[in-house]
Design a protein around this motif. Structure first.
Motif, PDB file in Angstrom:
ATOM      1  N   GLU A   3       0.815  -1.220   0.000  1.00 39.63           N
ATOM      2  CA  GLU A   3       0.000   0.000   0.000  1.00 39.63           C
ATOM      3  C   GLU A   3       0.850   1.272   0.000  1.00 39.63           C
ATOM      4  O   GLU A   3       0.535   2.233  -0.697  1.00 39.63           O
ATOM      5  CB  GLU A   3      -0.930  -0.006   1.218  1.00 39.63           C
ATOM      6  N   ASN A   4       1.930   1.294   0.782  1.00 41.55           N
ATOM      7  CA  ASN A   4       2.752   2.504   0.832  1.00 41.55           C
ATOM      8  C   ASN A   4       3.415   2.774  -0.522  1.00 41.55           C
ATOM      9  O   ASN A   4       3.568   3.934  -0.923  1.00 41.55           O
ATOM     10  CB  ASN A   4       3.791   2.439   1.946  1.00 41.55           C
ATOM     11  N   ILE A   5       3.778   1.736  -1.259  1.00 41.37           N
ATOM     12  CA  ILE A   5       4.381   1.924  -2.580  1.00 41.37           C
ATOM     13  C   ILE A   5       3.331   2.466  -3.547  1.00 41.37           C
ATOM     14  O   ILE A   5       3.611   3.372  -4.339  1.00 41.37           O
ATOM     15  CB  ILE A   5       4.998   0.607  -3.103  1.00 41.37           C
ATOM     16  N   GLU A   6       2.127   1.938  -3.471  1.00 41.01           N
ATOM     17  CA  GLU A   6       1.040   2.460  -4.308  1.00 41.01           C
ATOM     18  C   GLU A   6       0.806   3.946  -4.038  1.00 41.01           C
ATOM     19  O   GLU A   6       0.601   4.726  -4.970  1.00 41.01           O
ATOM     20  CB  GLU A   6      -0.248   1.678  -4.065  1.00 41.01           C
ATOM     21  N   LYS A   7       0.872   4.336  -2.773  1.00 36.92           N
ATOM     22  CA  LYS A   7       0.670   5.745  -2.418  1.00 36.92           C
ATOM     23  C   LYS A   7       1.795   6.624  -2.973  1.00 36.92           C
ATOM     24  O   LYS A   7       1.541   7.725  -3.470  1.00 36.92           O
ATOM     25  CB  LYS A   7       0.580   5.915  -0.905  1.00 36.92           C
ATOM     26  N   ILE A   8       3.028   6.139  -2.890  1.00 36.50           N
ATOM     27  CA  ILE A   8       4.151   6.904  -3.439  1.00 36.50           C
ATOM     28  C   ILE A   8       3.979   7.072  -4.943  1.00 36.50           C
ATOM     29  O   ILE A   8       4.182   8.164  -5.487  1.00 36.50           O
ATOM     30  CB  ILE A   8       5.506   6.219  -3.143  1.00 36.50           C
ATOM     31  N   VAL A   9       3.605   6.004  -5.606  1.00 34.36           N
ATOM     32  CA  VAL A   9       3.410   6.058  -7.059  1.00 34.36           C
ATOM     33  C   VAL A   9       2.318   7.069  -7.406  1.00 34.36           C
ATOM     34  O   VAL A   9       2.462   7.849  -8.353  1.00 34.36           O
ATOM     35  CB  VAL A   9       3.097   4.650  -7.621  1.00 34.36           C
ATOM     36  N   ARG A  10       1.254   7.090  -6.619  1.00 34.39           N
ATOM     37  CA  ARG A  10       0.187   8.070  -6.868  1.00 34.39           C
ATOM     38  C   ARG A  10       0.671   9.499  -6.644  1.00 34.39           C
ATOM     39  O   ARG A  10       0.272  10.422  -7.351  1.00 34.39           O
ATOM     40  CB  ARG A  10      -1.033   7.781  -5.990  1.00 34.39           C
ATOM     41  N   LEU A  11       1.538   9.683  -5.636  1.00 34.86           N
ATOM     42  CA  LEU A  11       2.099  11.022  -5.407  1.00 34.86           C
ATOM     43  C   LEU A  11       2.984  11.452  -6.567  1.00 34.86           C
ATOM     44  O   LEU A  11       3.074  12.626  -6.892  1.00 34.86           O
ATOM     45  CB  LEU A  11       2.915  11.046  -4.112  1.00 34.86           C
ATOM     46  N   ASP A  19       9.370  23.357  -4.403  1.00 34.82           N
ATOM     47  CA  ASP A  19       7.955  23.009  -4.514  1.00 34.82           C
ATOM     48  C   ASP A  19       7.491  22.076  -3.392  1.00 34.82           C
ATOM     49  O   ASP A  19       6.371  21.594  -3.406  1.00 34.82           O
ATOM     50  CB  ASP A  19       7.692  22.319  -5.858  1.00 34.82           C
ATOM     51  N   MET A  20       8.367  21.851  -2.424  1.00 37.31           N
ATOM     52  CA  MET A  20       8.099  20.874  -1.375  1.00 37.31           C
ATOM     53  C   MET A  20       7.627  21.568  -0.092  1.00 37.31           C
ATOM     54  O   MET A  20       8.290  22.461   0.411  1.00 37.31           O
ATOM     55  CB  MET A  20       9.376  20.081  -1.082  1.00 37.31           C
ATOM     56  N   SER A  21       6.499  21.128   0.426  1.00 32.97           N
ATOM     57  CA  SER A  21       6.042  21.593   1.734  1.00 32.97           C
ATOM     58  C   SER A  21       6.542  20.617   2.788  1.00 32.97           C
ATOM     59  O   SER A  21       6.908  19.474   2.480  1.00 32.97           O
ATOM     60  CB  SER A  21       4.512  21.652   1.769  1.00 32.97           C
ATOM     61  N   ASP A  22       6.549  21.051   4.028  1.00 32.68           N
ATOM     62  CA  ASP A  22       6.950  20.155   5.126  1.00 32.68           C
ATOM     63  C   ASP A  22       6.028  18.948   5.192  1.00 32.68           C
ATOM     64  O   ASP A  22       6.480  17.822   5.415  1.00 32.68           O
ATOM     65  CB  ASP A  22       6.934  20.898   6.459  1.00 32.68           C
ATOM     66  N   GLU A  23       4.746  19.192   5.008  1.00 29.82           N
ATOM     67  CA  GLU A  23       3.768  18.108   5.072  1.00 29.82           C
ATOM     68  C   GLU A  23       4.022  17.071   3.977  1.00 29.82           C
ATOM     69  O   GLU A  23       4.009  15.866   4.227  1.00 29.82           O
ATOM     70  CB  GLU A  23       2.355  18.682   4.933  1.00 29.82           C
ATOM     71  N   LEU A  24       4.269  17.544   2.756  1.00 27.16           N
ATOM     72  CA  LEU A  24       4.524  16.633   1.649  1.00 27.16           C
ATOM     73  C   LEU A  24       5.841  15.888   1.850  1.00 27.16           C
ATOM     74  O   LEU A  24       5.930  14.679   1.607  1.00 27.16           O
ATOM     75  CB  LEU A  24       4.538  17.390   0.319  1.00 27.16           C
ATOM     76  N   PHE A  25       6.860  16.579   2.328  1.00 23.69           N
ATOM     77  CA  PHE A  25       8.141  15.933   2.622  1.00 23.69           C
ATOM     78  C   PHE A  25       7.937  14.793   3.615  1.00 23.69           C
ATOM     79  O   PHE A  25       8.418  13.681   3.407  1.00 23.69           O
ATOM     80  CB  PHE A  25       9.149  16.943   3.185  1.00 23.69           C
ATOM     81  N   ASN A  26       7.221  15.082   4.686  1.00 21.39           N
ATOM     82  CA  ASN A  26       6.976  14.069   5.720  1.00 21.39           C
ATOM     83  C   ASN A  26       6.179  12.886   5.180  1.00 21.39           C
ATOM     84  O   ASN A  26       6.414  11.738   5.573  1.00 21.39           O
ATOM     85  CB  ASN A  26       6.283  14.686   6.926  1.00 21.39           C
ATOM     86  N   GLU A  27       5.250  13.166   4.274  1.00 18.68           N
ATOM     87  CA  GLU A  27       4.465  12.084   3.686  1.00 18.68           C
ATOM     88  C   GLU A  27       5.359  11.162   2.853  1.00 18.68           C
ATOM     89  O   GLU A  27       5.326   9.937   3.015  1.00 18.68           O
ATOM     90  CB  GLU A  27       3.330  12.641   2.826  1.00 18.68           C
ATOM     91  N   TYR A  28       6.152  11.747   1.951  1.00 11.60           N
ATOM     92  CA  TYR A  28       7.095  10.938   1.176  1.00 11.60           C
ATOM     93  C   TYR A  28       8.033  10.170   2.100  1.00 11.60           C
ATOM     94  O   TYR A  28       8.260   8.980   1.920  1.00 11.60           O
ATOM     95  CB  TYR A  28       7.939  11.813   0.242  1.00 11.60           C
TER      96      TYR A  28
END
Length: 106
Positions: A3-11, A19-28
């Motif tokens: 599931e985590n790989i699928e989420k990364i692929v979707r991102l 272009d990176m926010s702290d929230e997006l960085f933490n998610e990746y």
């Protein structure tokens, strides 16, 4: 596919630092951290997601991709490396593979 790989692929590809926010960085960052070896298919998806300049996440991604090496042969791993979208990290993956091969033959 996990599931985590699928989420990364979707991102998609890791954004540039500007272009990176702290929230997006933490998610990746949280999605990239795995405690299992990737399948070849998962590694193949991730190897095209390197950023041009987000080195912290790029290094995390590199380490995650390297987990696939234990389950595939060297030539298949080389073909995976060739698919890397970032020239610098493609070279790093090649160097690290060569270093491993040199050490294992000593």
């Amino acid at each position: 596919m996990h599931e985590n790989i699928e989420k990364i692929v979707r991102l998609g590809r890791i954004p540039k630092d500007d272009d990176m926010s702290d929230e997006l960085f933490n998610e990746y960052d949280s999605l990239i951290q795995v405690d299992y070896d990737l399948s070849y298919e998962e590694a193949e998806c991730l190897v095209t997601l390197f950023s041009d300049d987000c080195y912290d996440l790029n290094w995390g991604l590199l380490h995650t991709i390297e987990t696939v090496f234990s389950s595939i042969d060297t030539e298949r791993y080389r073909s995976l490396i060739e698919k890397c979208n970032n020239e610098e990290f493609r070279k790093i993956l090649c160097i690290r593979l060569q270093n491993y091969l040199n050490l294992s033959h000593e």
